[in-house]
Every structure is written in C-alpha cells, then in structure tokens.
Design an enzyme around this catalytic site. Structure first.
Site, short mmCIF file in Angstrom:
data_model
loop_
_atom_site.label_atom_id
_atom_site.label_comp_id
_atom_site.label_asym_id
_atom_site.label_seq_id
_atom_site.Cartn_x
_atom_site.Cartn_y
_atom_site.Cartn_z
N ARG A 105 7.99 5.21 4.17
CA ARG A 105 8.42 3.56 3.36
C ARG A 105 9.02 3.70 2.07
O ARG A 105 9.88 3.49 2.22
CB ARG A 105 6.54 2.63 3.82
CG ARG A 105 7.03 2.11 4.46
CD ARG A 105 5.84 1.62 5.03
NE ARG A 105 4.67 2.44 5.40
CZ ARG A 105 3.34 1.41 5.05
NH1 ARG A 105 3.25 0.79 4.40
NH2 ARG A 105 2.49 2.72 5.44
N GLU A 146 -6.11 5.52 0.72
CA GLU A 146 -6.74 4.63 1.67
C GLU A 146 -6.89 4.97 2.80
O GLU A 146 -8.44 4.78 2.52
CB GLU A 146 -6.09 2.63 1.68
CG GLU A 146 -6.87 2.48 1.34
CD GLU A 146 -6.20 0.95 1.77
OE1 GLU A 146 -4.82 0.43 1.44
OE2 GLU A 146 -6.95 -0.55 1.79
O1 LIG Z 1 -1.35 3.60 -3.23
P1 LIG Z 1 -1.75 4.95 -1.62
O2 LIG Z 1 -3.08 4.36 -1.89
O3 LIG Z 1 -1.10 6.32 -2.62
O4 LIG Z 1 -0.91 4.02 -0.90
C1 LIG Z 1 0.32 3.59 -0.91
C2 LIG Z 1 1.10 4.08 0.21
O5 LIG Z 1 1.11 4.40 2.15
C3 LIG Z 1 1.79 4.05 3.08
O6 LIG Z 1 2.65 5.25 2.99
P2 LIG Z 1 2.04 6.05 4.23
O7 LIG Z 1 1.54 7.40 3.20
O8 LIG Z 1 1.14 5.58 5.10
O9 LIG Z 1 2.40 6.54 4.43
P3 LIG Z 1 4.38 6.19 5.75
O10 LIG Z 1 5.06 5.47 4.75
O11 LIG Z 1 5.16 7.33 6.66
O12 LIG Z 1 3.67 5.37 6.73
C4 LIG Z 1 2.64 3.39 1.39
O13 LIG Z 1 3.98 3.54 1.80
C5 LIG Z 1 2.35 4.16 0.51
O14 LIG Z 1 3.50 5.82 0.17
N1 LIG Z 2 -2.80 -1.41 2.76
C1 LIG Z 2 -2.09 -1.25 3.11
N2 LIG Z 2 -0.55 -1.62 3.93
C2 LIG Z 2 0.10 -1.44 3.66
N3 LIG Z 2 0.30 0.15 3.62
C3 LIG Z 2 -0.53 0.51 2.62
N4 LIG Z 2 -0.40 1.71 2.43
C4 LIG Z 2 -1.35 2.41 2.04
N5 LIG Z 2 -2.62 0.78 1.80
C5 LIG Z 2 -2.25 -0.18 2.86
#
Ligand SMILES: O=P(O)(O)OC[C@H]1O[C@H](OP(=O)(O)OP(=O)(O)O)[C@H](O)[C@@H]1O
Ligand SMILES: Nc1ncnc2[nH]cnc12
Length: 172
Positions: A58, A95
């Site tokens: 993302r 998370e």
């Molecule tokens: O602050 P944090 O607890 O580290 O969470 C935030 C991260 O989680 C999500 O990515 P995710 O790893 O779910 O992957 P994606 O972007 O591929 O959906 C989001 O896009 C951030 O990069």
């Molecule tokens: N609560 C949340 N919603 C969307 N993206 C996330 N990445 C980590 N925590 C998330």
C-alpha cells in the site's frame, strides 16, 4: 475535504479484534485520491528529500504519485524474494504477524535524504524497519509521511526523533 470519511472501517479483518482501515474506498474516489497526494506533497516539500521510498504494497500506491508530484525518484521496499538484484533486508513485527522488507543494494546513495511514505501507521513496526533499512543503506531519513495514524497503537513511539507528518488521525 473530509478524507477520514472516505476510508472504510471493516471490523475483525484479517483477524478478530482488528479494526481494518480500508483505503481502497478513498483510492476509488479520483478527486479525494488526488487531493490526498497533493496535501502530502505540501507537507513534505520542506523536508527537501532527494528520493522517496515506500514499503510494499500500500505504500507504493501513495509513494509513486508523491514522487511524481515532487519530481523525485522512487525506491521500492519489497517483501522478501520479489527484487531480482542483490538486496539488503530488515525484519519486523506487524499488528497481525511478522514480515520483512528488502531494497536493492545501491538503490540509496550514501547521504541521500530519503522521504519514507506509507498509508497507515499502526504499531510502527513496518516504518521503524523501513527507517532502519534506509540508514543501513547509508541514507538519511529526511522525514516520514502517512495518510492515516491509528493513534491508540502508539506506533509513533517507535519512530524516534524522525520528523513525521500525517494527514488523518484516529483511534485504533
Ligand atoms: O505500523 P504497522 O503495525 O507496521 O502496520 C502498518 C503497515 O501494515 C500495512 O501493510 P501490510 O504489511 O498489511 O501489507 P500490504 O501493504 O501489502 O497490505 C500498512 O500498509 C502498513 O505498511
Ligand atoms: N488496522 C489496520 N488497518 C489497515 N491496515 C493496517 N495495517 C496494520 N494495521 C492496520
């Protein structure tokens, strides 16, 4: 524009107890997407970045148009095994799990000012790892930009003294 109202909340995804903030609903709205990118660019210009870096997946969605608007290059921080060249990696906690990020060796030149961009700051694990990786590569973190901060998760505390800008803040 009320950007927060454009982000959909989906409860119990991907696990029970997680309030998932779904940015796809904002991205589908052309004017909102454009205004978000321009607003982030306005917040980040004074950081004077040489280059933008963003974590998969993302982060790419915001990092690429932000780099374009700021007229800078883009470094992709990818999940393991996706980059074809020699890489440098950093592991982190999410998370809802663990993961790692990789960048190509040489993608960041020593001393370069790097603006890090992602959609959401939750626990801060991803961005803390990304910042560490930039520093391992010899780069300097010029600043960090998020679309949304989930304040209740206190991820900001993992980002040390870095300058952080965020467009929207809400509880976890
Ligand atoms: O602050 P944090 O607890 O580290 O969470 C935030 C991260 O989680 C999500 O990515 P995710 O790893 O779910 O992957 P994606 O972007 O591929 O959906 C989001 O896009 C951030 O990069
Ligand atoms: N609560 C949340 N919603 C969307 N993206 C996330 N990445 C980590 N925590 C998330």
């Amino acid at each position: 524009m009320d950007f927060a109202s454009k982000i959909r909340l989906i409860k119990d995804f991907p696990r029970p107890g997680i309030n998932f903030r779904d940015i796809t609903t904002l991205l589908q709205d052309g004017p909102a997407f454009g205004q978000v990118v321009n607003a982030l660019a306005d917040l980040c210009r004074e950081m004077k970045p040489d280059i933008i870096a963003c974590p998969e997946a993302r982060g790419f969605v915001l990092g690429a148009p932000l780099a374009y608007v700021l007229g800078k290059g883009l470094v992709l921080m990818r999940k393991p095994g996706k980059l074809p060249g020699k890489t440098i990696a950093c592991q982190y906690q999410l998370e809802y799990g663990t993961d790692a990020l990789e960048v190509h060796e040489g993608a960041i030149r020593p001393g370069q000012r790097v603006l890090l961009v992602d959609d959401i700051l939750a626990t801060g694990g991803t961005m803390a790892a990304a910042a560490k990786l930039i520093q391992q590569c010899g780069g300097q973190v010029a600043g960090i930009a998020f679309l949304l901060e989930l304040e209740g998760l206190k991820g900001i505390e993992k980002l040390g003294n870095h300058q952080v800008v965020t467009l929207i803040k809400c509880e976890a």
